[in-house]
Structure formats: C-alpha cells, structure tokens
Design a protein around this motif. Structure first.
Motif, PDB file in Angstrom:
ATOM      1  N   ALA A 295      16.857  17.280 -15.501  1.00 53.92           N
ATOM      2  CA  ALA A 295      16.605  18.722 -15.572  1.00 53.92           C
ATOM      3  C   ALA A 295      16.522  19.179 -17.027  1.00 53.92           C
ATOM      4  N   ARG A 296      15.597  20.075 -17.306  1.00 55.20           N
ATOM      5  CA  ARG A 296      15.515  20.665 -18.650  1.00 55.20           C
ATOM      6  C   ARG A 296      16.649  21.646 -18.882  1.00 55.20           C
ATOM      7  N   PHE A 297      16.968  22.450 -17.867  1.00 57.62           N
ATOM      8  CA  PHE A 297      18.003  23.475 -18.015  1.00 57.62           C
ATOM      9  C   PHE A 297      18.501  23.864 -16.636  1.00 57.62           C
ATOM     10  N   ILE A 298      19.801  24.127 -16.541  1.00 59.80           N
ATOM     11  CA  ILE A 298      20.402  24.588 -15.285  1.00 59.80           C
ATOM     12  C   ILE A 298      21.284  25.793 -15.593  1.00 59.80           C
ATOM     13  N   LEU A 299      21.044  26.888 -14.865  1.00 57.64           N
ATOM     14  CA  LEU A 299      21.890  28.082 -14.966  1.00 57.64           C
ATOM     15  C   LEU A 299      22.484  28.379 -13.601  1.00 57.64           C
ATOM     16  N   VAL A 300      23.785  28.625 -13.574  1.00 58.80           N
ATOM     17  CA  VAL A 300      24.472  29.042 -12.356  1.00 58.80           C
ATOM     18  C   VAL A 300      25.204  30.335 -12.661  1.00 58.80           C
ATOM     19  N   THR A 301      25.021  31.361 -11.828  1.00 57.43           N
ATOM     20  CA  THR A 301      25.735  32.618 -12.007  1.00 57.43           C
ATOM     21  C   THR A 301      26.571  32.933 -10.777  1.00 57.43           C
ATOM     22  N   GLY A 302      27.600  33.752 -10.961  1.00 52.39           N
ATOM     23  CA  GLY A 302      28.437  34.176  -9.850  1.00 52.39           C
ATOM     24  C   GLY A 302      29.477  35.164 -10.332  1.00 52.39           C
ATOM     25  N   ILE A 303      30.355  35.571  -9.429  1.00 53.78           N
ATOM     26  CA  ILE A 303      31.410  36.504  -9.821  1.00 53.78           C
ATOM     27  C   ILE A 303      32.778  35.833  -9.888  1.00 53.78           C
ATOM     28  N   MET A 304      32.906  34.654  -9.264  1.00 56.80           N
ATOM     29  CA  MET A 304      34.187  33.953  -9.239  1.00 56.80           C
ATOM     30  C   MET A 304      33.990  32.503  -9.661  1.00 56.80           C
ATOM     31  N   ARG A 305      35.114  31.880 -10.011  1.00 56.23           N
ATOM     32  CA  ARG A 305      35.115  30.448 -10.326  1.00 56.23           C
ATOM     33  C   ARG A 305      36.145  29.772  -9.435  1.00 56.23           C
ATOM     34  N   TYR A 306      35.662  29.013  -8.461  1.00 56.80           N
ATOM     35  CA  TYR A 306      36.540  28.276  -7.556  1.00 56.80           C
ATOM     36  C   TYR A 306      36.616  26.834  -8.041  1.00 56.80           C
ATOM     37  N   ARG A 307      37.748  26.458  -8.559  1.00 58.27           N
ATOM     38  CA  ARG A 307      37.884  25.147  -9.182  1.00 58.27           C
ATOM     39  C   ARG A 307      37.791  23.994  -8.178  1.00 58.27           C
TER      40      ARG A 307
ATOM     41  N   ASP B 183      21.586  31.639  -8.433  1.00 62.45           N
ATOM     42  CA  ASP B 183      22.168  32.972  -8.565  1.00 62.45           C
ATOM     43  C   ASP B 183      23.219  33.210  -7.473  1.00 62.45           C
ATOM     44  N   GLU B 184      24.329  33.860  -7.863  1.00 62.91           N
ATOM     45  CA  GLU B 184      25.415  34.218  -6.926  1.00 62.91           C
ATOM     46  C   GLU B 184      25.917  32.996  -6.159  1.00 62.91           C
ATOM     47  N   TRP B 185      26.249  31.963  -6.892  1.00 64.21           N
ATOM     48  CA  TRP B 185      26.620  30.678  -6.297  1.00 64.21           C
ATOM     49  C   TRP B 185      27.805  30.781  -5.339  1.00 64.21           C
ATOM     50  N   ASP B 186      28.726  31.701  -5.594  1.00 66.83           N
ATOM     51  CA  ASP B 186      29.986  31.760  -4.857  1.00 66.83           C
ATOM     52  C   ASP B 186      29.972  32.766  -3.711  1.00 66.83           C
ATOM     53  N   TYR B 187      28.836  33.398  -3.451  1.00 62.65           N
ATOM     54  CA  TYR B 187      28.786  34.447  -2.436  1.00 62.65           C
ATOM     55  C   TYR B 187      29.302  33.982  -1.064  1.00 62.65           C
ATOM     56  N   PRO B 188      28.914  32.817  -0.558  1.00 58.88           N
ATOM     57  CA  PRO B 188      29.424  32.400   0.748  1.00 58.88           C
ATOM     58  C   PRO B 188      30.951  32.288   0.790  1.00 58.88           C
ATOM     59  N   LEU B 189      31.552  31.848  -0.303  1.00 58.89           N
ATOM     60  CA  LEU B 189      33.008  31.707  -0.353  1.00 58.89           C
ATOM     61  C   LEU B 189      33.696  33.068  -0.482  1.00 58.89           C
ATOM     62  N   SER B 190      33.201  33.894  -1.383  1.00 52.51           N
ATOM     63  CA  SER B 190      33.811  35.212  -1.596  1.00 52.51           C
ATOM     64  C   SER B 190      33.733  36.075  -0.347  1.00 52.51           C
TER      65      SER B 190
ATOM     66  N   PHE C  32      27.171  28.105 -16.971  1.00 46.85           N
ATOM     67  CA  PHE C  32      27.677  28.990 -15.919  1.00 46.85           C
ATOM     68  C   PHE C  32      28.073  30.317 -16.534  1.00 46.85           C
ATOM     69  N   PHE C  33      27.675  31.408 -15.875  1.00 46.13           N
ATOM     70  CA  PHE C  33      28.091  32.748 -16.273  1.00 46.13           C
ATOM     71  C   PHE C  33      28.754  33.443 -15.091  1.00 46.13           C
ATOM     72  N   SER C  34      29.965  33.903 -15.300  1.00 45.10           N
ATOM     73  CA  SER C  34      30.656  34.733 -14.310  1.00 45.10           C
ATOM     74  C   SER C  34      30.592  36.179 -14.772  1.00 45.10           C
ATOM     75  N   ARG C  35      30.034  37.036 -13.913  1.00 41.85           N
ATOM     76  CA  ARG C  35      29.971  38.467 -14.185  1.00 41.85           C
ATOM     77  C   ARG C  35      30.106  39.236 -12.873  1.00 41.85           C
ATOM     78  N   PRO C  36      30.618  40.467 -12.920  1.00 38.75           N
ATOM     79  CA  PRO C  36      30.653  41.291 -11.707  1.00 38.75           C
ATOM     80  C   PRO C  36      29.239  41.553 -11.210  1.00 38.75           C
ATOM     81  N   ARG C  37      29.124  41.993  -9.988  1.00 43.34           N
ATOM     82  CA  ARG C  37      27.817  42.374  -9.473  1.00 43.34           C
ATOM     83  C   ARG C  37      27.310  43.613 -10.222  1.00 43.34           C
ATOM     84  N   ARG C  38      25.999  43.753 -10.248  1.00 45.25           N
ATOM     85  CA  ARG C  38      25.329  44.882 -10.905  1.00 45.25           C
ATOM     86  C   ARG C  38      25.378  44.799 -12.422  1.00 45.25           C
ATOM     87  N   MET C  39      25.615  43.583 -12.964  1.00 44.51           N
ATOM     88  CA  MET C  39      25.640  43.438 -14.419  1.00 44.51           C
ATOM     89  C   MET C  39      24.355  42.829 -14.966  1.00 44.51           C
ATOM     90  N   GLY C  40      23.429  42.416 -14.102  1.00 43.72           N
ATOM     91  CA  GLY C  40      22.153  41.904 -14.585  1.00 43.72           C
ATOM     92  C   GLY C  40      21.948  40.407 -14.432  1.00 43.72           C
TER      93      GLY C  40
END
Length: 285
Positions: A196-208, A160-167, A50-58
């Motif tokens: 799965a060989r690999f799983i990537l999840v990206t977003g801007i927030m982490r909702y525990r 990509d952007e896993w948390d968008y519906p919540l945010s 999992f990678f958390s980054r602001p929008r427009r960071m790539g």
C-alpha cells in the motif's frame, strides 16, 4: 437590508452544512476553509496513520480530500495550499470504506455486509473484476481474492469511522465481542498490506483489543502536535474564512462582535488534540 447588502449576500459563498464530499464542495462553489497545507507532509512522513476525533470534526472530508488527491492529483484543488505542495506525480487506486454504512445489528450480517462493501470499494477503485466476488460472505475467503487483485498494484486505503460497529454496541457484550472478532481479522489483514502507498484510519475511539493497534507499523497521530489543527477550525481560520459572515451574524443576533465570539467559543470551542493543549480548535459543524 440595503442594496449593497443584497449584492454582498448574493456573491457570498454559501456555508456547506453537512457536505463532506470535496468534489461537491468545489462543484457547488461552497465556502471552504483550507485545511490542505499539511496533507503533503502527512503522506510523505507516514505510511499508515490513525486519527481519533469526535464526530462532526471533518474526518470524512479529510478522507474525501485524500481520495481525490491520490486518485486524480491536485487538479481539483486550485486556490488551496496543497495545489502546489502535493508531493505525488502519479495516481493510485483508492479503496475507500466507511463503517457508518455497514449494517452491524448482528455478527453474521456484519461480516457479509463488510464483504459486500469491500467488493464495491474495489470496483470503485478500478478493479472491475472484483464483481466476481460479490457473493462471498466470508472475509477470510474474500481477502485472498482481494490480495490477488492488488498483487501488482500500489493501492491507497482510506477507512472512515472504523470503530462505529463497536461503539454502537457497547451495552451488548456478546455482540460487541462477535463484531470485535470480525474487525480483528479485517485489521490484521489491513496491517499486512505492505504494497500500500498510504493507509488512513479514522474513528472516535481506540479499542486496544482490536488488531489495528498491534505492532509498530501504524502511527497514532491523534495527539500529535504537528497535526493538532488538521481537523477543526482555529480562531484565525474562522476570522479569515468567515470574515463576511461575522458582522452579519452579530447584527442579526443584535449583539457585538465580541459577544458573538464569546457565544461561538461557548458553543464550538474547547477542543485540543495535543498533549500540551496548546492548539485549540472549534468544531466545524
């Protein structure tokens, strides 16, 4: 502008504002800052990240690069670091999904749209029989069918952007909770994709409270020093990749190059993604 400057401008690669597709960047010969060197290490050391980054960071470009690498290999990465460093010798079906494109104005619609987008993602990954499930609007029903499709496969999942519906609905507690319930079911299922060989999840927030972060199989690399510069541009990368643009920009603005760097730092700098704040990056957009 003199003739030499005209020639330089014509041969200079264009800056790809708003382009996040790797294939489009290559096809249109856009200026690329090579951020691929650590991708081999990423997919070798980790299975679910999992990678958390602001929008427009790539983040979307990262997903696009990994999709191309896993689905087709490094053939479309000539001239980049990963061309020689990609560790895989075979390709995989890649299931790519962005929550930015899923309607989430109410929970029932959201679940139906999630099912629809998943069916499309599986079809794009080569599972043509997923089309048989396009009328299913219950994720609990759909997930059993999807598991059957990949029973003898080794898929890659890029979310990509896993948390968008919540945010998007932080100010609507009732809708937030309903969306959270659907997402919890989805990420509980995702965490169980043992083949799965690999799983990537990206977003801007982490909702525990969402099951994405339950258990130990997901590695949160958001503040990992080794990947602090995976997204965003370091000063050295800007100096190298935009070398032809820096003096032109300073000249157009009527300022010195030192003053230009101060302006760039004021507008785009200040991002640190490691616990010691030792690696600083500029926003690419």
């Amino acid at each position: 502008m003199n003739a030499n400057a005209d020639t330089n401008a014509l041969t200079r690669k264009l800056i790809p504002l708003g382009v996040s597709s790797w294939n489009k960047l290559v096809r249109e010969n856009k200026l690329i800052v090579d951020k691929t060197a650590k991708l081999g290490k990423l997919v070798t050391l980790f299975d679910f990240v999992f990678f958390s980054r602001p929008r427009r960071m790539g983040k979307t470009t990262l997903c696009s690069m990994l999709k191309e690498l896993f689905a087709h290999g490094p053939q479309n990465f000539a001239g980049t670091a990963i061309f020689e460093l990609w560790p895989e010798t075979k390709t995989y079906p890649v299931i790519s999904l962005s929550f930015l494109s899923i309607a989430c104005s109410e929970a029932t619609t959201f679940e139906a749209e999630l099912c629809k987008e998943l069916v499309s993602a599986y079809k794009r990954a080569g599972f043509s029989s997923a089309n048989n499930y396009k009328g299913i609007v219950s994720f609990n029903e759909l997930k059993r069918e999807l598991d059957d499709l990949t029973a003898n496969q080794t898929p890659v999942f890029l979310i990509d952007e896993w948390d968008y519906p919540l945010s998007l609905h932080l100010n609507d507690p009732q809708l937030f909770a309903a969306l959270q319930s659907v997402l919890s079911e989805f990420y509980n299922w995702l965490r169980q994709q043992d083949n799965a060989r690999f799983i990537l999840v990206t977003g801007i927030m982490r909702y525990r409270e969402v099951s994405l972060f339950t258990g130990q199989n997901i590695q949160d690399l958001s503040m990992n020093l080794g990947f602090a510069d995976l997204l965003g541009y370091t000063k050295e990368e800007i100096e190298q990749s935009f070398a032809e643009y820096i003096p032109q920009a300073a000249n157009n603005l009527g300022i010195s190059i030192d003053e230009l760097w101060q302006a760039l730092k004021h507008t785009y700098d200040g991002f640190c993604f490691d616990e010691n704040a030792s690696v600083k990056v500029y926003s690419p957009y």
